[in-house]
Every structure is written in C-alpha cells, then in structure tokens.
Enzyme design. Structure first.
Site, PDB file in Angstrom:
ATOM      1  N   ASP A 147     -21.278   1.031  11.154  1.00 22.47           N
ATOM      2  CA  ASP A 147     -19.968   0.558  10.730  1.00 22.47           C
ATOM      3  C   ASP A 147     -18.916   1.258  11.588  1.00 22.47           C
ATOM      4  O   ASP A 147     -18.576   2.412  11.347  1.00 22.47           O
ATOM      5  CB  ASP A 147     -19.725   0.868   9.247  1.00 22.47           C
ATOM      6  CG  ASP A 147     -20.585   0.019   8.316  1.00 22.47           C
ATOM      7  OD1 ASP A 147     -21.650  -0.451   8.754  1.00 22.47           O
ATOM      8  OD2 ASP A 147     -20.185  -0.172   7.157  1.00 22.47           O
ATOM      9  N   LYS A 211     -15.768  -6.216   8.699  1.00 17.88           N
ATOM     10  CA  LYS A 211     -15.615  -5.481   7.446  1.00 17.88           C
ATOM     11  C   LYS A 211     -14.135  -5.196   7.228  1.00 17.88           C
ATOM     12  O   LYS A 211     -13.423  -4.878   8.182  1.00 17.88           O
ATOM     13  CB  LYS A 211     -16.431  -4.185   7.557  1.00 17.88           C
ATOM     14  CG  LYS A 211     -16.275  -3.201   6.417  1.00 17.88           C
ATOM     15  CD  LYS A 211     -17.272  -2.042   6.569  1.00 17.88           C
ATOM     16  CE  LYS A 211     -16.959  -0.895   5.633  1.00 17.88           C
ATOM     17  NZ  LYS A 211     -17.835   0.272   5.816  1.00 17.88           N
ATOM     18  N   LYS A 247     -17.987  -8.115   5.190  1.00 13.75           N
ATOM     19  CA  LYS A 247     -18.186  -7.031   4.228  1.00 13.75           C
ATOM     20  C   LYS A 247     -16.844  -6.526   3.714  1.00 13.75           C
ATOM     21  O   LYS A 247     -16.155  -5.798   4.416  1.00 13.75           O
ATOM     22  CB  LYS A 247     -18.962  -5.878   4.884  1.00 13.75           C
ATOM     23  CG  LYS A 247     -19.121  -4.657   3.959  1.00 13.75           C
ATOM     24  CD  LYS A 247     -19.930  -3.540   4.598  1.00 13.75           C
ATOM     25  CE  LYS A 247     -19.885  -2.280   3.757  1.00 13.75           C
ATOM     26  NZ  LYS A 247     -20.522  -1.132   4.404  1.00 13.75           N
TER      27      LYS A 247
END
Lengths: 311, 285
Positions: A147, A211, A247
């Site tokens: 991430d 995300k 996400k």
C-alpha cells in the site's frame, strides 16, 4: 495505450476527464446510503464485508504480540463460530510484515496475504531511495500487497509526471511478487475532480488497487469519494478491459458503514467488484461490529462488545 | 404595550426521546396517544422501538467509562444541579402531573418538591456509599484486604407508575449516583414528566448518554431489554409480575441482575446496582 511516457501526454489526458458534478455525486451517494438491506441479504453482506477486510493495525505502539493477535483474529475472527470467513488480508507497517507472515503460516492462515504500507507512509515525504528501500524491505519480508502513498505535494502542485513516475517505479519493484495499492489520500486532495484525476493517474501508472486514505487524515473514505473512485474503475474498465480494485480505508467502523460501501460498489462499479479480489475495506474496529451484528442475526437478541476481543 | 391576539395559535410541545444527549423521534416514526385523567387527548409521545432501545444502550455503554471514572464529588454536584433545575421547572411539571395523574395542585406540587429533595438526598450519597458499603476485612495472612462497591455498568429501568415523577427521579438518581449509566423506559401512561425531566438532565452538565429516556410500550421493549447482552442489570419496578418472570428467564443468559423496588428513597436503590470488588494487597513489599 492511452498515454505515452511523456508528462505532456499525461497532462493532456487528465485534462480530457469530465468534471465531477459535486452536488449530484453527494446526492446520489447519500441516496444509495439510505438503501435498506435486510435479513438474508444482510447476512450475506456481513460475511462478504468480513472476507473483504484488510484487518489493519498501523500504530506507533504496535508490538509483535499485537500483530500476532490480529493475525489470529484474521484467520478465525470469532473462535466460537467456525462458519465465519477469514478476512481478506492483514495490513501492517513494514517492520511487522515478517512477524505477521510467520504467524499466519503457523496458524493455518497461509492463504491470507500480508499487506504492508510503504513509501514513507503516511506522509510520503522522503527521497525516492528511501521509498524504494521501504518497499523492498516489505516485499523481502513476505508482503504480497504493497500500500503505497502518492506524493500529494507534487500532485497538488501539478507535477503529475513525478507522481506517475514514482508509481511506475514502485510497481516495477513489486513485479509479480506483490499487488500494488495506491493510496490517494483523498482527504488532502481538496476536490472530487482531483480524486478523479488521481484515480486515473494511479491506474495508468499500473496500480492494481486504488485506495482512498491512509486512515491518518480526516475526512477519509467518505461516500462521495468512494463513489467517484468506483466510477473511475468502471470507466477505466470500459476503456481498457482491465478491472482495477478499490479500497476505502479510514472511518468505516460500523456494519452500517460497511454495507453502505457494498451498495455503492454494486450500484456504481457493478456486481463484478463485489469480491475481495476487487474490493477491500481497510479497517480495524469494524470487524468487532460485524461480529456483533452477526451474533445478533444468529441469536435473535442484541450482543455485547464484552464477548469479542479487545484490540 | 404587548398585545396578544385573542385567536393566538397554540404552540404545543413535541415529546421526543432522549438518547445520547439528543432528542430524536423514534426511528420507527411511531407515536402513541396519551390521555389526561379525564380521558381527553393530551399529547403524542414517541413510541420507542427495539432499535431505539439498541441505540440508547450503545449511548449508555459509551458514556459508562467517563461517568464511572468521574469523581464521586463531581457526580454528586451534577445530581444537585439537576435538583436546582427541577426546582426552576416546577410549574411545568405540576401542570403535567395534574393533567396526567389527576392529582390536585397541592398534591402535584408536593410530588415535585419531594422529587427535588430526593435528588438532593441521592446527590449526598455519592461520596458516602463506598464508605458505608465498603470495608477492610480481617484476613489471616500478610495482606491488607478491602472490599469496595463499584458500579455494575448499564442499567435498564422500567420506571414505576404513580407517583410517576417521584418514581422516575428516585430510580434514575439511585442507579446513576454510583457511576452506572441508564436507559429508562418511562411508565407507559405517564411519559410526559419523564421527557420534561430529560430536558432538565440535558441542561445540567450531565454527560451525554449517562441517562437515556425512552417512552413507549414496556411489553414491547421488555423482552428485548431482558435478552440484551450489553445490559448488566434491570430495575424492573414498572413491570407486571408476568413480564418480570419472563425477564428473569431471558436475563439469565448474561446473569443480569434484576430487582424490584417499592420505595423511592432507599440506599438499596444504589447498592442493588453495585458489585463488590475485593482487593488483596501484600504487606511488607
């Protein structure tokens, strides 16, 4: 190929993106949030939300013990009920990746990937060398998902090429060893137009997932932001036939919040995205609330937080 | 000169619930009709649903950590502050009690005054209860051993009927002075003084969620209350014997403490909702 490697072509592509109708998005996202999901659909949604969770601990106070505890919970969210699915992934800082990986392998969670936050999370304020090392450390320790945060400073000053190039390089480091999730940190991007631009920028640069947030900035995964990102992955699919995941992370604490997210996914991106492969929810406290709601549906009476773990 | 037109439109009060320091309507949108003692329609208070109960328990649980950790002195002061404000709102409550309970002005006024005094009485207990109910215990070993009463957690109260204000105030004050938080289901035919009293609580520095007030049907809410795993005790004074029996059966799942009171003014109303904690502390280390 939508763009070539030059910053000019990236900029001119981003310019062609239509402007977001802010009022319309807010209204539609709010309307979808009022949809009532009951009984069997709710039970399905709760289990789906559990299997989509990136169970996260990103505290300065994280210890190997705490990471082991959340790994145990990731594999078996409630030891008294074996019908509950495992979560989608465990998300930790990169120095905890090794502990998480080893623990999961030992307790029967070898199919659960470990996600690591990287590239000087959460601010992204470091040299590229540091960010690259950060990423490599995580991958070498066994992270299957990275991430990364984008450089919001560069993005907001219009240096899109820089942001793009960094994502491309991190993606190269990930290779086929790790999925790349790109954190836009929408709370710092100010407008929904910027959210749309950043979403495309990340997808074009090779993100497997986009995300919303680090969870360290408020507001985080607000419904309008997730709405715009889901539109982006849907439209990107119709352009390229490639499905990119989404996400949301940060501020999703209750079952109601999670179910609202699933409604958005189904209505905006489409039912193909209703899978842990294409939609994840980054959260920690959410899991307990999902478990409590599940108990309520199973037992027929209200449950108590005293019967789930403290974490 | 201020002139009030003869055909002035009445501004009637909306009686709503009191949950987490706010005054929402029932999530179900339902109301029920309240009649005065002569059978005339008086008001439409909210008819709380199980989801309102659920929300109230969440609010009460959330407020428990702060309220139980507040100093006894602070809790006493806040109860005393409620007494001050109740005194100031006397006229409104007297009117509501006269209409609802059919009591004379004298009787209604006395009930309000007694309620004020009752609050002051319970406020005084805040820093004394652990002295009276706690103890140091003689043990045959090198330990100091002492027992002290601690609040049990979230208490649901089914308030008893007439005298409705006095019963309501006594139940709430007794449960909360020790640090418990409460969800009170007002007596079904007499909800108006309870909601007016909630307005007093909302303006007396009582932290949001410490006391939550629902109005509605006790027969609808009692089973959900009894089986709710996050309610630690029930003051069942307002339940019928049959409802009480059912509550005791359903409440066994989490060993709920279920009590019934007939007296508004008794330390039992405090002690019944406390648990004794005993500490062994080694001597000479």
């Amino acid at each position: 190929m939508i763009i070539d490697a030059s910053e000019g072509s990236l900029k001119s592509f981003l310019k062609t993106l239509p402007q977001v109708d802010e009022v319309g998005v807010h209204a539609r996202a709010a309307m979808l949030g009022t949809r009532s999901i009951k009984t069997t659909s709710k039970a399905w949604a709760i289990d789906m939300a559990i299997s989509m969770m990136d169970l996260t601990t990103l505290e300065g106070a994280d210890t190997p013990g705490k990471v082991r505890a959340i790994c145990a919970k990731a594999v078996r969210p409630d030891a008294t009920d074996l019908s509950i699915p495992s979560v989608g992934a465990v998300c930790v800082y990169n120095d905890m990746v090794g502990v998480a990986r080893r623990t999961l392998d030992q307790i029967g969670g070898s199919s659960i990937p470990v996600a690591a936050v990287a590239t000087a999370f959460p601010s992204g304020r470091a040299s590229y060398a540091v960010k690259a090392q950060d990423t490599m450390d995580a991958i070498n320790a066994g992270a299957a998902e990275i991430d990364m945060v984008i450089d919001r400073g560069a993005f907001l000053s219009g240096r899109y090429g820089e942001v793009f190039a960094e994502i491309v390089k991190i993606k190269e480091l990930c290779g086929d060893k790790a999925h790349l999730k790109v954190i836009l940190e929408t709370g710092e991007l100010v407008t929904l137009d910027n959210v749309r631009k950043a979403s495309y920028l990340a997808m074009l640069a090779g993100a497997d997932f986009i995300k919303t947030s680090t969870g360290k900035v408020v507001p985080a995964a607000s419904a309008p932001v997730v709405y715009v990102m889901l539109e982006a992955v849907r439209d990107y699919y119709s352009m390229t036939q490639t499905r990119i995941g989404v996400k949301p992370a940060g501020g999703i604490r209750t079952t109601k919040d999670a179910i609202k997210q699933l409604v958005l996914v189904n209505e905006v991106a489409g039912p193909e995205w209703l899978s842990p492969r294409l939609f994840r929810i980054g959260a920690s406290a959410l899991l307990n609330d999902l478990l409590l709601q599940r108990m309520k549906m199973r037992d027929g009476y209200y449950a108590s937080p005293a019967y789930v773990t403290l974490d | 000169m201020i002139a009030v037109p003869a055909n002035r439109i009445d501004v009637l009060k909306t009686y709503k619930l009191f949950i987490g320091g706010a005054f929402p309507r029932s999530e179900s949108g339902r109301v029920y009709s309240i009649k005065d003692s002569k059978g005339n329609h008086l008001a439409n208070p909210s008819l709380a649903s199980r989801k309102d109960l659920r929300d109230a328990v969440v609010a009460a649980r959330g407020a428990f950590a702060g309220w139980s950790a507040a100093t006894a002195y602070n809790r006493g002061q806040i109860l005393y502050r409620m007494a001050e404000l109740l005194e100031g709102r006397s006229a409104q409550l007297v009117a509501e009690l006269m209409a609802l309970e059919g009591s004379t002005k004298k009787l209604a006024t006395d009930q309000v005054k007694e309620s004020v005094d009752l609050l002051v009485w319970y406020a005084g207990w805040s820093d004394k209860i652990s002295t009276i109910a706690g103890s140091t215990n003689p043990v045959s070993g090198p330990y100091y051993n002492f027992s002290t009463p601690e609040p049990i957690g979230v208490v649901a109260i089914f308030a008893d009927a007439k005298p409705s204000l006095l019963n309501f105030v006594g139940a709430v004050a007794g449960v909360c002075v020790s640090g418990n938080t409460a969800v009170v289901i007002a007596a079904e035919p007499f909800p108006l003084p309870a909601i007016t009293f909630a307005e007093i609580m909302a303006t007396s520095d009582l932290p949001a969620g410490v006391i939550n007030v629902l109005t509605g049907s006790s027969s609808e809410l009692a089973p959900w209350t009894a089986s709710h795993m996050d309610i630690d005790a029930i003051d069942a004074s307002g339940l019928t014997p049959k409802q009480l029996k059912e509550a005791q059966i359903a409440g066994a799942a989490n060993l709920k403490r279920i009590r019934v009171h007939t007296d508004a003014k008794t330390p039992e109303r405090i002690l019944n909702y406390m648990e004794t904690k005993t500490v062994w502390h080694p001597i000479g280390i």
